[in-house]
Design a protein around this motif. Structure first.
Motif, short mmCIF file in Angstrom:
data_model
loop_
_atom_site.label_atom_id
_atom_site.label_comp_id
_atom_site.label_asym_id
_atom_site.label_seq_id
_atom_site.Cartn_x
_atom_site.Cartn_y
_atom_site.Cartn_z
N PHE A 184 14.98 10.55 -12.02
CA PHE A 184 15.57 10.82 -10.71
C PHE A 184 14.93 9.91 -9.68
O PHE A 184 13.75 9.55 -9.80
CB PHE A 184 15.33 12.28 -10.29
N LYS A 224 18.68 12.01 -6.97
CA LYS A 224 19.84 11.46 -7.68
C LYS A 224 19.49 11.21 -9.13
O LYS A 224 18.50 10.57 -9.45
CB LYS A 224 20.30 10.16 -7.02
N LEU A 225 20.32 11.73 -10.03
CA LEU A 225 20.12 11.55 -11.46
C LEU A 225 20.53 10.14 -11.86
O LEU A 225 21.66 9.71 -11.62
CB LEU A 225 20.95 12.57 -12.24
N ASP A 243 26.29 19.70 -7.20
CA ASP A 243 26.86 18.41 -7.60
C ASP A 243 26.06 17.82 -8.76
O ASP A 243 26.62 17.20 -9.66
CB ASP A 243 26.83 17.43 -6.42
N ASN A 244 24.76 17.98 -8.68
CA ASN A 244 23.89 17.54 -9.78
C ASN A 244 23.90 18.62 -10.85
O ASN A 244 23.38 19.71 -10.66
CB ASN A 244 22.47 17.32 -9.27
N CYS A 245 24.53 18.31 -11.98
CA CYS A 245 24.72 19.33 -13.01
C CYS A 245 23.45 19.59 -13.83
O CYS A 245 23.45 20.44 -14.70
CB CYS A 245 25.87 18.93 -13.93
N GLU A 246 22.37 18.85 -13.56
CA GLU A 246 21.14 19.00 -14.33
C GLU A 246 20.02 19.58 -13.48
O GLU A 246 18.96 18.99 -13.29
CB GLU A 246 20.72 17.65 -14.93
N SER A 247 20.25 20.79 -12.98
CA SER A 247 19.28 21.42 -12.08
C SER A 247 17.95 21.71 -12.76
O SER A 247 16.90 21.67 -12.10
CB SER A 247 19.86 22.72 -11.52
N LEU A 260 16.06 18.51 -12.83
CA LEU A 260 15.68 18.20 -11.45
C LEU A 260 14.49 19.06 -11.02
O LEU A 260 13.56 18.57 -10.35
CB LEU A 260 16.86 18.43 -10.50
N GLY A 291 20.17 18.35 -3.07
CA GLY A 291 21.53 17.83 -2.95
C GLY A 291 22.54 18.86 -2.48
O GLY A 291 22.19 19.91 -1.93
#
Length: 548
Positions: A19, A24-25, A476-480, A483, A508
Motif C-alpha cells: 500500500f 491505495k492498494l 472501495d478498497n476490498c482488502e480491508s 490494509l 479511503g
C-alpha cells in the motif's frame, strides 16, 4: 512516496499486499497453506508451512521496488495456537505425533469439555467473554494438551497466538499483542492500566505452571497493536523478505480485528451525513466465518458477546466482538451438496461467472417472471437456522446445529437458488440477532460496514441493509484486512502521530447501500421465524433427553 506492507494469514492462505501512504492498494500476492483435518472437529496447521508462505508472498509484493521506500510492515493472522520448544522448533499438537502439525487452528473444537469445565466455575474473568469462554479460545486448548498430550505439554516452552508467532519470526521478539491476549487468552486489561495474568483463574483450572519464569511461556511483554517492536526486522527475516534490516514492524493483530481497523474510518461518498463516530459503526469481517466488531469509549458488557476488551483493536477504546462460525463455509456447503450444482458448474465452466452470481441472476429472472417486487419474497416458505458449526454469538452454544424448514422433492437449479437465498438471509438474521443484543445493552449502532469475500456479493450486502434497517457501507478498497495490517506497519514507522490518524488517512471511501423500508416488515416476520427455530431445536433436544 512511502510504502507499507500488510501480511494476513487466514484459514486457507497467506497473503501480502503493498500500500502507499494514502492506503491505495498497489500489489497483492497469495499462497495456499495446508490444513490437516484427520478427525472430526480437529484442525491443525504447520508454522513452518505458514512462515514459508509468508516469505514467498512478501517477497513477491516487494518485487522491484527499492526497499528503502518500504517504511513498515504489519502482520495479522487467525487466532490459532502455536506450540514451540526451547529451540523455537515445532512441537506436535496432533494425536498423530507429527511435529509439523504444531498449530491448533481457531476452528478446532477438541476442547469442548475443557471449555465446559471453565464455564461451570463462573470465574470473574468470564464476564469479559460474554459470560462463557469459547472452545475456540486458547486456554481451553492448553488444558486439553495437558490432559491428552502430556509429552507435548512438557516439551512446549513457548505458546504463541499465530499473529504473535509471525512477529516473533520477523523480529526475534517474544512480545505479545494486547489484541491476542485480551481477546483469546483471558488476559486482564483496562483503561486504568491494571493489566496482567489472572493467577487465581489459571490456578483453579490447573495451569498455575504457566506462571514459571514470569509467565515466559505465554508472554510477559505486552504491546498495543501497531506499537513498534524493538529493532524491527532481523537480518535473517529482512533477507527472506527482500527488505532492509531494521524495517519497522508493528505489533500484530488478529485477522478479523485487522479488517475492523482497516475499515472503521471509511468515508461515505454517497451520504456524507453518515456518522464517522467509531462507536456508531458495526464492522463485519467476512471470510470462512463472520466477525462483528463494535467499539466504545466505556466498557459495555453483553451476554453472549465477547468483551469488553480494552485496546484490542484501537487504543483507548473497548472492543466487543460477536461472531458467526463458518458462514462462508456454510454457503459453500449448501451449494456443493445440492444435486443441481454439477450441471451449473458445467454451464459456467470457462466463464468468469461465479456460481453465486449465477444463482443471483436466476433469482432476479425468476422474480421478474412472477412479477415479484423483491427476490427476498421468494423464501416465504423456506427457513434456515445457520449454526451448522455451533453458535458463537449471541447464544454462545457450540452444540447448536443447523436447521432447514420447507424442503421439497424439487432439486433443480431454481430450488438451489432459493435455498441459497434462504441461507444468505439466515446468516444476515444472525447478524441482526447480534446487532440487537449490542443496541439493547448500551450501543447506538447506526451503520454496518462489510469487508471480505462476501462484501463483493451485492445481494448479501443489500439484504443486510433491508433486514436490519440501517445503511451498509462497502469500502472501495476490498482488502480491508490487509490494509489494517499495513496501518500497523505505518504506525510502527511513526508516519502518523497516532493510530486514529493512520486510520482516517489510509481507510479511503465507501459505497453506501440504503435500506428499503418497504420490505422491512417481511424480514421482521422471517426473523420471528428465525428466533422460533432455535427455541424449537432446544425443545426437540429436551424431549429426546427425557426418560421414558
Amino acid at each position: 512516496m512511502n510504502y507499507y506492507i500488510g501480511v494476513d494469514v487466514g484459514t486457507g492462505s497467506a497473503r501480502a499486499a503493498l500500500f502507499d501512504e494514502n492506503g491505495k492498494l498497489l500489489k497483492i500476492a497469495t499462497n495456499v497453506i495446508k490444513t490437516f483435518n484427520y478427525l472430526s472437529d480437529y484442525y491443525e496447521q504447520s508454522s513452518d508451512d505458514i512462515w514459508n508462505s509468508v516469505k514467498k508472498v512478501v517477497k513477491e509484493v516487494v518485487g522491484e521496488i527499492s526497499n528503502e521506500y518500504i517504511k513498515g510492515i504489519g502482520f495479522d493472522a487467525t487466532c490459532s495456537l502455536v506450540l514451540l520448544d526451547d529451540a523455537g522448533k515445532p512441537v506436535t499438537a496432533s494425536l498423530t505425533g507429527d511435529d509439523e502439525r504444531n498449530i491448533i487452528l481457531w476452528m478446532d473444537h477438541r476442547a469442548e469439555m475443557e471449555a465446559s469445565i471453565i464455564n461451570q466455575m463462573n470465574h470473574e474473568v468470564l464476564k469479559f467473554v460474554g459470560g462463557k469462554i469459547s472452545l475456540e479460545m486458547e486456554i481451553p486448548k492448553i488444558m486439553w494438551l495437558k490432559k491428552n498430550l502430556p509429552d507435548t505439554f512438557k516439551r512446549v516452552k513457548l505458546y504463541f497466538d499465530l499473529p504473535d508467532f509471525l512477529t516473533w519470526k520477523a523480529t526475534g521478539s517474544e512480545s505479545r499483542s494486547l489484541c491476542s491476549l485480551v481477546c483469546k487468552w483471558n488476559y486482564n486489561a483496562n483503561e486504568f492500566g491494571i493489566n496482567g495474568w489472572n493467577e487465581d483463574y489459571l490456578t483453579k483450572i490447573g495451569l498455575s505452571c504457566l506462571k514459571e519464569n514470569n509467565w515466559k511461556k505465554i508472554g510477559n511483554i505486552v504491546k498495543a497493536p501497531g506499537e513498534p517492536i524493538e529493532n524491527g526486522l532481523t537480518a535473517l527475516a529482512a533477507a527472506e523478505f527482500g527488505l532492509k534490516e531494521g524495517t519497522p514492524v508493528g505489533t500484530s493483530i488478529i485477522d478479523a480485528h485487522a479488517g475492523g481497523l482497516g475499515m472503521i474510518g471509511i468515508s461515505s461518498k454517497d451520504n456524507p451525513k453518515i456518522s464517522k463516530l467509531f462507536s456508531s459503526r458495526l464492522s463485519l469481517i467476512c471470510g470462512t466465518s463472520t466477525c462483528h466488531m463494535a467499539v466504545s469509549s466505556k466498557p459495555i458488557f453483553v451476554n453472549g458477546i465477547w468483551g469488553p476488551y480494552w485496546g484490542a483493536m484501537i487504543p483507548q477504546y473497548y472492543l466487543n466482538e460477536g461472531g458467526q462460525s463458518t458462514t462462508g463455509k456454510l454457503i459453500d456447503h449448501i451449494i456443493n451438496n445440492h444435486p443441481a450444482t454439477i450441471e451449473i458448474n458445467k454451464k459456467i465452466n470457462n466463464t468468469n461467472i461465479h456460481i453465486q452470481e449465477y444463482l443471483t441472476n436466476l433469482l432476479i429472472n425468476y422474480a421478474n417472471d412472477k412479477n415479484i417486487n423483491d427476490i427476498s419474497y421468494l423464501t416465504n416458505d423456506i427457513h434456515i437456522w445457520p449454526d451448522f458449526h455451533g453458535n458463537r454469538s449471541p447464544l454462545a452454544d457450540p452444540n447448536l446445529q443447523g436447521m432447514i424448514c420447507g424442503l421439497t422433492l424439487n432439486n433443480d437449479e431454481y430450488n438451489l437458488a432459493i435455498i441459497y437465498l434462504a441461507t444468505l438471509q439466515s446468516i444476515i438474521y444472525g447478524t441482526k440477532h447480534i446487532f440487537n443484543y449490542l443496541n439493547n445493552n448500551g450501543y447506538d449502532i447506526k451503520t454496518i460496514l462489510i469487508c471480505g469475500g462476501l462484501s463483493k456479493n451485492f445481494l448479501f450486502c443489500k439484504i443486510h441493509a433491508d433486514a436490519i434497517g440501517v445503511p451498509v457501507l462497502i469500502p472501495d478498497n476490498c482488502e480491508s484486512v490487509l490494509l489494517g495490517s499495513a496501518i500497523l506497519g505505518a504506525c510502527a514507522s511513526k508516519k502518523f502521530d497516532n493510530i486514529d490518524n493512520a486510520i482516517f488517512n489510509m481507510s479511503g471511501n465507501a459505497n453506501v447501500i440504503e435500506p428499503d423500508k418497504k420490505i422491512n416488515q417481511y424480514h421482521e416476520k422471517k426473523y420471528k421465524v428465525f428466533l422460533k427455530m432455535v427455541q424449537d431445536q432446544k425443545e426437540y433436544k429436551k424431549i429426546m433427553n427425557e426418560n421414558i
